[in-house]
Design an enzyme around this catalytic site. Structure first.
Site, mmCIF file in Angstrom:
data_model
loop_
_atom_site.group_PDB
_atom_site.id
_atom_site.type_symbol
_atom_site.label_atom_id
_atom_site.label_comp_id
_atom_site.label_asym_id
_atom_site.label_seq_id
_atom_site.Cartn_x
_atom_site.Cartn_y
_atom_site.Cartn_z
ATOM 1 N N ASN A 12 42.852 47.576 33.538
ATOM 2 C CA ASN A 12 43.574 48.064 32.424
ATOM 3 C C ASN A 12 42.823 47.623 31.369
ATOM 4 O O ASN A 12 42.330 46.432 31.110
ATOM 5 C CB ASN A 12 44.896 46.567 32.233
ATOM 6 C CG ASN A 12 45.636 46.727 31.061
ATOM 7 O OD1 ASN A 12 45.347 47.564 30.296
ATOM 8 N ND2 ASN A 12 46.600 45.876 31.061
ATOM 9 N N PHE A 13 42.567 48.716 30.574
ATOM 10 C CA PHE A 13 41.600 49.095 29.212
ATOM 11 C C PHE A 13 42.164 47.975 27.985
ATOM 12 O O PHE A 13 41.330 47.735 27.359
ATOM 13 C CB PHE A 13 41.213 50.285 29.132
ATOM 14 C CG PHE A 13 40.161 51.001 29.892
ATOM 15 C CD1 PHE A 13 39.780 50.446 30.949
ATOM 16 C CD2 PHE A 13 39.579 52.038 29.258
ATOM 17 C CE1 PHE A 13 38.735 51.144 31.585
ATOM 18 C CE2 PHE A 13 38.809 52.835 29.890
ATOM 19 C CZ PHE A 13 38.383 52.270 31.135
ATOM 20 N N LYS A 14 43.630 47.594 28.158
ATOM 21 C CA LYS A 14 44.267 47.082 27.186
ATOM 22 C C LYS A 14 43.802 47.936 25.741
ATOM 23 O O LYS A 14 43.671 49.007 25.676
ATOM 24 C CB LYS A 14 44.021 45.546 27.018
ATOM 25 C CG LYS A 14 44.465 45.010 28.359
ATOM 26 C CD LYS A 14 44.527 43.708 28.167
ATOM 27 C CE LYS A 14 45.133 43.002 29.472
ATOM 28 N NZ LYS A 14 45.124 41.447 29.466
ATOM 29 N N HIS A 95 54.309 44.942 31.028
ATOM 30 C CA HIS A 95 53.200 43.766 30.995
ATOM 31 C C HIS A 95 53.515 42.624 30.248
ATOM 32 O O HIS A 95 54.195 42.866 29.116
ATOM 33 C CB HIS A 95 51.873 44.558 30.641
ATOM 34 C CG HIS A 95 50.659 43.783 30.726
ATOM 35 N ND1 HIS A 95 50.299 42.712 29.817
ATOM 36 C CD2 HIS A 95 49.838 43.866 31.616
ATOM 37 C CE1 HIS A 95 49.218 42.321 30.285
ATOM 38 N NE2 HIS A 95 48.701 42.986 31.094
ATOM 39 N N GLU A 143 51.729 38.724 37.513
ATOM 40 C CA GLU A 143 50.654 38.295 36.619
ATOM 41 C C GLU A 143 50.909 36.897 35.778
ATOM 42 O O GLU A 143 51.537 36.973 34.807
ATOM 43 C CB GLU A 143 50.221 39.343 35.709
ATOM 44 C CG GLU A 143 49.634 40.393 36.243
ATOM 45 C CD GLU A 143 48.798 41.125 35.138
ATOM 46 O OE1 GLU A 143 49.248 41.256 34.050
ATOM 47 O OE2 GLU A 143 47.697 41.800 35.521
ATOM 48 N N ILE A 148 46.262 34.986 32.453
ATOM 49 C CA ILE A 148 45.607 36.309 31.628
ATOM 50 C C ILE A 148 44.375 36.205 30.606
ATOM 51 O O ILE A 148 44.629 35.256 29.759
ATOM 52 C CB ILE A 148 46.558 37.369 31.397
ATOM 53 C CG1 ILE A 148 47.605 37.599 32.280
ATOM 54 C CG2 ILE A 148 46.104 38.438 30.572
ATOM 55 C CD1 ILE A 148 49.002 38.437 31.864
ATOM 56 N N GLY A 183 42.817 36.924 35.556
ATOM 57 C CA GLY A 183 41.708 36.336 35.981
ATOM 58 C C GLY A 183 40.630 36.802 37.002
ATOM 59 O O GLY A 183 39.839 36.292 37.444
HETATM 60 O O1 G3P Z 1 46.976 43.990 33.506
HETATM 61 C C1 G3P Z 1 45.889 43.151 34.088
HETATM 62 C C2 G3P Z 1 45.598 42.068 32.971
HETATM 63 O O2 G3P Z 1 46.836 41.589 32.370
HETATM 64 C C3 G3P Z 1 44.710 41.038 33.573
HETATM 65 O O3 G3P Z 1 43.967 40.464 32.506
HETATM 66 O O4 G3P Z 1 41.831 39.926 31.605
HETATM 67 O O5 G3P Z 1 43.382 38.303 33.302
HETATM 68 O O6 G3P Z 1 42.082 40.406 34.092
HETATM 69 P P1 G3P Z 1 42.743 39.877 32.889
#
Ligand code: G3P
Length: 222
Positions: A12-14, A95, A143, A148, A183
């Site tokens: 997810n590039f966000k 999300h 999630e 996150i 994470g």
């Molecule tokens: O959509 C996946 C994302 O929310 C996870 O974020 O930075 O914890 O890998 P991260």
């Protein structure tokens, strides 16, 4: 006997600065060369870069969100038909950074199903997973919000929840697959996620913010 599908790795590039604007295509191209036949690698670029990446790379592309609208008078909305028309194959929904009220989420999942557009619906808790399993999306991504963006992986911090989530989804919607994210940043996290019964992971900051994203992802998939 249905061929087992490959575990999913959804990046997810966000709207990370390393993955926005002109940098998005540069980042995506670093991931193109990763020949990985054991996983299905999918990227979810930002809305403003998704068309360019879909057209100029061979990556499988999902959007980060979609709205419960078809083509028509829906100012500012993201229609699934238009996403399909530019080569997008599915979408993340709900999300924790882009929550959708359950009644609208239900409508959106229905439109996606009718258009055979893959859905990855996020949930932060077991009770939310229960509600979302009732919509029977293709994937449910567990999630926990508090993990996150950090470096404590959901697989280290919540293994028992992942096991319960796998069980819940199997009982409530056997066709749906459980993913986990938050994470996740190492091959150990990926391996643990699969060992716990999930069928893949979502990765946010670890790939776009890596010094060498292509090398980083390749090493995660070893
Ligand atoms: O959509 C996946 C994302 O929310 C996870 O974020 O930075 O914890 O890998 P991260």
């Amino acid at each position: 006997m249905k061929k087992a599908s490959k575990p999913l790795v959804l990046i997810n590039f966000k709207t990370y600065k390393e993955a926005a604007g002109k940098k998005a295509l540069f980042l995506a191209k670093q991931l193109v060369g990763i020949k990985e036949n054991r996983y299905e690698i999918i990227v979810a670029p930002s809305l403003l870069t998704i068309k360019e990446i879909a057209e100029r790379t061979k990556l499988k592309i999902f959007s980060q969100h979609a709205d419960n609208v078809t083509l028509g008078a829906h100012t500012g909305s993201i229609s699934i038909e238009e996403l399909i028309s530019i080569g997008v194959k599915g979408t993340i929904l709900n999300h924790s950074e882009k929550k959708i009220p359950l009644h609208l989420l239900k409508e959106t999942v229905e439109i996606c199903k009718n258009k055979k557009f893959t859905t990855v619906v996020c949930a932060s808790t077991l009770s939310e997973i229960k509600k979302i399993a009732g919509l029977c999306p293709d994937y449910i991504a567990y999630e926990p919000k508090e993990l996150i963006g950090g470096n404590i992986s959901v697989t280290q911090s919540k293994p028992e929840i992942i096991i319960k989530a796998v069980e819940l989804v199997k009982n409530l919607c056997p066709k749906a697959k459980l993913l986990c994210g938050a994470g996740v940043h190492s091959k150990e996290d990926l391996g643990q996620a699969l060992l716990l019964g999930s069928e893949g992971v979502l990765i946010g900051h670890a790939v776009p913010k890596a010094k060498n994203p292509g090398k980083f992802l390749k090493e995660m998939l070893i």
